[in-house]
Design a protein around this motif. Structure first.
Motif, PDB file in Angstrom:
ATOM      1  N   PHE A  15     -45.363  55.085  16.641  1.00 40.00           N
ATOM      2  CA  PHE A  15     -43.952  55.373  16.414  1.00 40.00           C
ATOM      3  C   PHE A  15     -43.553  54.941  15.016  1.00 40.00           C
ATOM      4  O   PHE A  15     -44.273  54.190  14.339  1.00 40.00           O
ATOM      5  CB  PHE A  15     -43.061  54.738  17.484  1.00 40.00           C
ATOM      6  N   ALA A  16     -42.420  55.432  14.561  1.00 43.10           N
ATOM      7  CA  ALA A  16     -41.902  55.122  13.233  1.00 43.10           C
ATOM      8  C   ALA A  16     -40.523  54.500  13.351  1.00 43.10           C
ATOM      9  O   ALA A  16     -39.776  54.773  14.298  1.00 43.10           O
ATOM     10  CB  ALA A  16     -41.841  56.386  12.376  1.00 43.10           C
ATOM     11  N   VAL A  17     -40.175  53.666  12.367  1.00 41.25           N
ATOM     12  CA  VAL A  17     -38.840  53.078  12.281  1.00 41.25           C
ATOM     13  C   VAL A  17     -38.305  53.315  10.877  1.00 41.25           C
ATOM     14  O   VAL A  17     -38.985  52.995   9.885  1.00 41.25           O
ATOM     15  CB  VAL A  17     -38.849  51.570  12.590  1.00 41.25           C
ATOM     16  N   ILE A  18     -37.113  53.892  10.803  1.00 43.03           N
ATOM     17  CA  ILE A  18     -36.438  54.118   9.530  1.00 43.03           C
ATOM     18  C   ILE A  18     -35.062  53.471   9.586  1.00 43.03           C
ATOM     19  O   ILE A  18     -34.539  53.186  10.665  1.00 43.03           O
ATOM     20  CB  ILE A  18     -36.304  55.618   9.211  1.00 43.03           C
ATOM     21  N   GLY A  19     -34.475  53.251   8.419  1.00 45.88           N
ATOM     22  CA  GLY A  19     -33.142  52.662   8.397  1.00 45.88           C
ATOM     23  C   GLY A  19     -32.405  52.979   7.112  1.00 45.88           C
ATOM     24  O   GLY A  19     -33.016  53.189   6.061  1.00 45.88           O
ATOM     25  N   ASP A  20     -31.064  53.045   7.207  1.00 44.83           N
ATOM     26  CA  ASP A  20     -30.193  53.204   6.032  1.00 44.83           C
ATOM     27  C   ASP A  20     -30.628  54.426   5.218  1.00 44.83           C
ATOM     28  O   ASP A  20     -30.992  54.317   4.053  1.00 44.83           O
ATOM     29  CB  ASP A  20     -30.220  51.924   5.189  1.00 44.83           C
ATOM     30  N   TYR A  21     -30.570  55.572   5.856  1.00 42.93           N
ATOM     31  CA  TYR A  21     -31.198  56.769   5.297  1.00 42.93           C
ATOM     32  C   TYR A  21     -30.285  57.961   5.164  1.00 42.93           C
ATOM     33  O   TYR A  21     -30.570  58.899   4.384  1.00 42.93           O
ATOM     34  CB  TYR A  21     -32.382  57.165   6.175  1.00 42.93           C
ATOM     35  N   GLY A  22     -29.169  58.063   5.890  1.00 45.32           N
ATOM     36  CA  GLY A  22     -28.450  59.305   6.105  1.00 45.32           C
ATOM     37  C   GLY A  22     -27.550  59.740   4.973  1.00 45.32           C
ATOM     38  O   GLY A  22     -26.318  59.723   5.111  1.00 45.32           O
ATOM     39  N   ASN A  23     -28.144  60.188   3.843  1.00 46.71           N
ATOM     40  CA  ASN A  23     -27.329  60.648   2.718  1.00 46.71           C
ATOM     41  C   ASN A  23     -27.842  61.942   2.088  1.00 46.71           C
ATOM     42  O   ASN A  23     -27.365  62.341   1.026  1.00 46.71           O
ATOM     43  CB  ASN A  23     -27.248  59.557   1.638  1.00 46.71           C
ATOM     44  N   ALA A  63     -44.955  59.719  17.994  1.00 54.35           N
ATOM     45  CA  ALA A  63     -44.438  60.059  19.314  1.00 54.35           C
ATOM     46  C   ALA A  63     -42.936  59.830  19.382  1.00 54.35           C
ATOM     47  O   ALA A  63     -42.236  60.506  20.137  1.00 54.35           O
ATOM     48  CB  ALA A  63     -45.141  59.219  20.379  1.00 54.35           C
ATOM     49  N   LEU A  64     -42.452  58.868  18.601  1.00 52.69           N
ATOM     50  CA  LEU A  64     -41.035  58.518  18.582  1.00 52.69           C
ATOM     51  C   LEU A  64     -40.641  58.150  17.162  1.00 52.69           C
ATOM     52  O   LEU A  64     -41.449  57.619  16.394  1.00 52.69           O
ATOM     53  CB  LEU A  64     -40.729  57.314  19.477  1.00 52.69           C
ATOM     54  N   ILE A  65     -39.378  58.398  16.815  1.00 55.56           N
ATOM     55  CA  ILE A  65     -38.760  57.819  15.627  1.00 55.56           C
ATOM     56  C   ILE A  65     -37.555  57.018  16.103  1.00 55.56           C
ATOM     57  O   ILE A  65     -36.703  57.535  16.833  1.00 55.56           O
ATOM     58  CB  ILE A  65     -38.315  58.890  14.622  1.00 55.56           C
ATOM     59  N   LEU A  66     -37.505  55.762  15.710  1.00 57.26           N
ATOM     60  CA  LEU A  66     -36.359  54.915  16.014  1.00 57.26           C
ATOM     61  C   LEU A  66     -35.685  54.541  14.697  1.00 57.26           C
ATOM     62  O   LEU A  66     -36.356  54.399  13.667  1.00 57.26           O
ATOM     63  CB  LEU A  66     -36.799  53.660  16.765  1.00 57.26           C
ATOM     64  N   ASN A 121     -36.395  64.852  23.559  1.00 58.98           N
ATOM     65  CA  ASN A 121     -35.946  64.008  22.453  1.00 58.98           C
ATOM     66  C   ASN A 121     -36.981  62.961  22.068  1.00 58.98           C
ATOM     67  O   ASN A 121     -37.554  62.267  22.914  1.00 58.98           O
ATOM     68  CB  ASN A 121     -34.637  63.313  22.820  1.00 58.98           C
ATOM     69  N   LYS A 122     -37.214  62.859  20.758  1.00 60.25           N
ATOM     70  CA  LYS A 122     -38.125  61.866  20.203  1.00 60.25           C
ATOM     71  C   LYS A 122     -37.439  61.024  19.132  1.00 60.25           C
ATOM     72  O   LYS A 122     -38.106  60.318  18.378  1.00 60.25           O
ATOM     73  CB  LYS A 122     -39.349  62.569  19.593  1.00 60.25           C
ATOM     74  N   PHE A 123     -36.123  61.107  19.051  1.00 58.05           N
ATOM     75  CA  PHE A 123     -35.365  60.453  17.983  1.00 58.05           C
ATOM     76  C   PHE A 123     -34.296  59.559  18.611  1.00 58.05           C
ATOM     77  O   PHE A 123     -33.407  60.039  19.307  1.00 58.05           O
ATOM     78  CB  PHE A 123     -34.710  61.516  17.096  1.00 58.05           C
ATOM     79  N   PHE A 124     -34.400  58.244  18.352  1.00 57.60           N
ATOM     80  CA  PHE A 124     -33.532  57.277  19.018  1.00 57.60           C
ATOM     81  C   PHE A 124     -32.913  56.326  17.989  1.00 57.60           C
ATOM     82  O   PHE A 124     -33.578  55.433  17.472  1.00 57.60           O
ATOM     83  CB  PHE A 124     -34.329  56.495  20.062  1.00 57.60           C
ATOM     84  N   PRO A 125     -31.628  56.530  17.669  1.00 57.66           N
ATOM     85  CA  PRO A 125     -30.981  55.727  16.633  1.00 57.66           C
ATOM     86  C   PRO A 125     -30.197  54.541  17.181  1.00 57.66           C
ATOM     87  O   PRO A 125     -29.684  54.559  18.300  1.00 57.66           O
ATOM     88  CB  PRO A 125     -30.026  56.734  16.001  1.00 57.66           C
ATOM     89  N   PHE A 183     -45.180  44.749  25.148  1.00 56.05           N
ATOM     90  CA  PHE A 183     -44.434  44.314  23.972  1.00 56.05           C
ATOM     91  C   PHE A 183     -42.961  44.684  24.138  1.00 56.05           C
ATOM     92  O   PHE A 183     -42.645  45.771  24.621  1.00 56.05           O
ATOM     93  CB  PHE A 183     -44.976  44.969  22.701  1.00 56.05           C
ATOM     94  N   GLN A 184     -42.088  43.793  23.689  1.00 52.31           N
ATOM     95  CA  GLN A 184     -40.648  44.018  23.702  1.00 52.31           C
ATOM     96  C   GLN A 184     -40.141  43.983  22.259  1.00 52.31           C
ATOM     97  O   GLN A 184     -40.286  42.954  21.571  1.00 52.31           O
ATOM     98  CB  GLN A 184     -39.923  42.964  24.535  1.00 52.31           C
ATOM     99  N   VAL A 185     -39.588  45.097  21.803  1.00 51.85           N
ATOM    100  CA  VAL A 185     -39.122  45.221  20.421  1.00 51.85           C
ATOM    101  C   VAL A 185     -37.616  45.452  20.429  1.00 51.85           C
ATOM    102  O   VAL A 185     -37.133  46.386  21.079  1.00 51.85           O
ATOM    103  CB  VAL A 185     -39.840  46.383  19.704  1.00 51.85           C
ATOM    104  N   VAL A 186     -36.889  44.604  19.714  1.00 52.50           N
ATOM    105  CA  VAL A 186     -35.432  44.692  19.625  1.00 52.50           C
ATOM    106  C   VAL A 186     -35.066  45.273  18.263  1.00 52.50           C
ATOM    107  O   VAL A 186     -35.576  44.826  17.231  1.00 52.50           O
ATOM    108  CB  VAL A 186     -34.779  43.310  19.814  1.00 52.50           C
ATOM    109  N   LEU A 187     -34.192  46.273  18.264  1.00 54.09           N
ATOM    110  CA  LEU A 187     -33.749  46.904  17.033  1.00 54.09           C
ATOM    111  C   LEU A 187     -32.233  46.873  16.940  1.00 54.09           C
ATOM    112  O   LEU A 187     -31.530  46.978  17.957  1.00 54.09           O
ATOM    113  CB  LEU A 187     -34.238  48.352  16.944  1.00 54.09           C
ATOM    114  N   MET A 188     -31.726  46.773  15.719  1.00 58.21           N
ATOM    115  CA  MET A 188     -30.282  46.753  15.467  1.00 58.21           C
ATOM    116  C   MET A 188     -30.044  47.079  14.004  1.00 58.21           C
ATOM    117  O   MET A 188     -30.992  47.132  13.197  1.00 58.21           O
ATOM    118  CB  MET A 188     -29.707  45.374  15.804  1.00 58.21           C
ATOM    119  N   HIS A 189     -28.801  47.254  13.616  1.00 55.63           N
ATOM    120  CA  HIS A 189     -28.500  47.539  12.212  1.00 55.63           C
ATOM    121  C   HIS A 189     -28.349  46.256  11.390  1.00 55.63           C
ATOM    122  O   HIS A 189     -29.037  46.073  10.392  1.00 55.63           O
ATOM    123  CB  HIS A 189     -27.226  48.371  12.094  1.00 55.63           C
ATOM    124  N   HIS A 190     -27.465  45.372  11.790  1.00 54.40           N
ATOM    125  CA  HIS A 190     -27.155  44.181  11.003  1.00 54.40           C
ATOM    126  C   HIS A 190     -28.240  43.124  11.201  1.00 54.40           C
ATOM    127  O   HIS A 190     -28.427  42.617  12.311  1.00 54.40           O
ATOM    128  CB  HIS A 190     -25.791  43.615  11.395  1.00 54.40           C
TER     129      HIS A 190
END
Length: 523
Positions: free
Chosen positions: A98-106, A124-127, A166-170, A241-248
């Motif tokens: 899977f992939a993780v991206i952030g601060d991208y939407g411009n 398989a997923l983008i978060l 769906n494979k995209f989870f923001p 595995f437990q992975v926690v994601l957030m913005h701040h």
């Protein structure tokens, strides 16, 4: 809570809960350990879903210059080595990628480059860790769908076909909230639960995506309804595995520093990894035994580091990129890759921890070194090494050196400097992943008894004596130890040798550093 387990597809749902199911990657994949069947969903406030594991295959490379061999473990390489070096036994599922991206939407050129990088991995997923859209709601499709439509379902935008599932989870970020109080974001995506914060199971990993914005109706501080949901959900998780994601980001050396209201007891609640954004840089930290990553490098303008955060280990504020993660039931490997495709950092975690660690090589140990190209076989135990020796840290220009190297002519430094250290291992040291702690400036390739076990801040392809590091290491990072697990299959009873080549980014570099600690697990 009721559970229904899909043994083939890895789908789980509770009666009345929302299920998001992802198809496996279209590419073949290979892994070292079986992936457990997905289990679990949630009808709690954050909701939950499950997704199928998937991944893509790579090919082995030659493991570097001057006679080195390839590693054969998930820490030995990346796209072209590592998890994919060995075909798994029949019946074992591939690793989840899977992939993780952030601060991208411009809708910037930088976003397009990162999106091309991520798409090439066939994850398989983008978060995401938020700030999916920096503009008004009307720009959502240009800022997101234009670059990632093939992963979104249902996709109703104008930039091509969407995914069948769906494979995209923001995660939502503050800029997502700024546009119509998040309503445009909620209308654009179809997500589990209340769609602001939710859980998602895919193969050996369960993800917990939070809304860290202060405008979250259920609160974004410890003791809030959202925090209580997370504590219960982590306790309930049966994933490896437990992975926690957030913005701040709870901890950060960037412009915003750490957001103290988000410093929840993630480790005590059962998290293995926390990933965030908000600051537009890449940083790896280790706080209270838990790794924290900041990856706000998806396309928005980058920003310099401001002040060193507690536990800061590696960081770069001068490149766009994303996280590529591969997970089996036994280990999870996170790579930060620049949009150029070069691997900047690697972190490997294990699903089970040993009772203690036994040092094999101590920080400050004496190393032999050579500031010229060595002869053939220099990475092997049998090599005769009439090299000078001195205690670590070795190098120049960082401060606190145990051994100061000449570094050649200041305007024409050697691109690569070579190091060797012999050590002894007992029978009880064999059989598991090893723990590596390393301070290096700029990049390094590490071999154990001739086999590659780790590389950092280097290309993923062939490495030669003129190969430069992928990026400059600056700020306070050259002197900081970063921690990861590496494969221990090459370790043998009796004498062993670590062979390390340190690569500069430039021939006019003003500093170089190597210090290293290696430990074996005690089960």
């Amino acid at each position: 809570m009721c559970r229904a387990v899909g043994l083939v597809l890895g789908i789980a749902a509770c009666s009345g809960g929302q299920v998001a199911r992802e198809p496996a990657s279209s590419a073949d994949a290979a892994g070292e350990a079986p992936t457990s069947a997905s289990q679990g969903s949630s009808a709690e406030p954050g909701g939950g879903s499950s997704a199928d594991p998937g991944g893509s295959n790579g090919t082995g490379d030659n493991g570097g210059d001057n006679g080195g061999n390839n590693g054969g473990s998930s820490s030995a390489g990346g796209e072209e080595e590592g998890l994919h070096d060995h075909i798994p036994p029949l019946g074992e599922p591939p690793p989840l990628r899977f992939a993780v991206i952030g601060d991208y939407g411009n809708d910037s050129e930088a976003e397009a480059e990162v999106a091309a990088l991520v798409t090439g991995w066939d994850p398989a997923l983008i978060l995401t860790v938020g700030d999916n859209n920096y503009d008004a709601t009307a720009a959502l499709d240009a800022n997101i769908g234009k670059h990632y439509h093939r992963f979104i379902a249902p996709y109703t935008g104008s930039h091509g076909p969407g995914a069948t599932e769906n494979k995209f989870f923001p995660c939502p970020g503050n800029h997502d909230w700024n546009a119509d109080d998040l309503q445009g974001h909620l209308d654009y995506f179809t997500l589990p639960g209340n769609e602001r914060y939710y859980r998602l199971r895919s193969g050996p990993v369960e993800f917990f995506l939070l809304d860290s914005d202060e405008r979250e109706p259920d609160g974004a501080s410890e003791g809030s309804i959202q925090a209580q949901w997370l504590e219960a959900a982590l306790a309930d998780s049966e994933a490896d595995f437990q992975v926690v994601l957030m913005h701040h980001a709870p901890y950060s050396s960037g412009m915003h520093y750490g957001i103290k209201s988000m410093r929840w007891p993630y480790a005590a609640w059962g998290a293995d990894l926390v990933i965030a954004g908000h600051d537009h840089d890449y940083e790896r930290m280790h706080v209270d035994g838990l790794p924290y990553l900041v990856v706000g490098t998806g396309g928005a303008a980058l920003r310099d580091f401001v002040a060193e955060e507690i536990g800061s280990q590696r960081g770069h504020a001068d490149m766009f990129g994303a996280l590529r993660v591969e997970a089996t039931t036994k280990q999870l490997t996170v790579d930060f890759l620049a949009s150029s495709g070069e691997r900047i950092d690697r972190l490997t975690l294990a699903s089970s921890a040993p009772a203690s660690w036994q040092p094999l090589v101590n920080a400050g140990a004496t190393w032999r070194y050579l500031e010229a190209r060595p002869g053939p076989g220099w990475t092997t135990l049998e090599y005769a090494e009439p090299w000078p020796a001195g205690p670590a840290p070795l190098g120049f220009g960082v401060g606190g050196e145990g051994t100061t190297l000449t570094g050649g002519v200041p305007t024409d430094r050697p691109m690569t400097t070579y190091f060797r250290h012999r050590f002894h291992a007992a029978p009880e040291d064999l059989g598991g992943l090893l723990r590596l702690r390393i301070a290096v400036d700029d990049g390094a390739l590490i071999r154990l008894n001739g086999e590659e076990v780790h590389r950092i801040n280097l290309t993923e392809g062939t490495v030669g004596d003129q190969t430069h590091a992928a990026a400059v290491v600056g700020d306070w990072f050259p002197a900081r130890m970063s921690e990861t697990l590496i494969p221990g299959a090459a370790l043998r009873v009796g004498d062993n040798v670590l062979a390390v080549e340190v690569h500069q980014y430039s021939r006019v570099s003003t500093d170089l550093r190597l210090d290293l600690e290696l430990s074996a697990p005690r089960l």
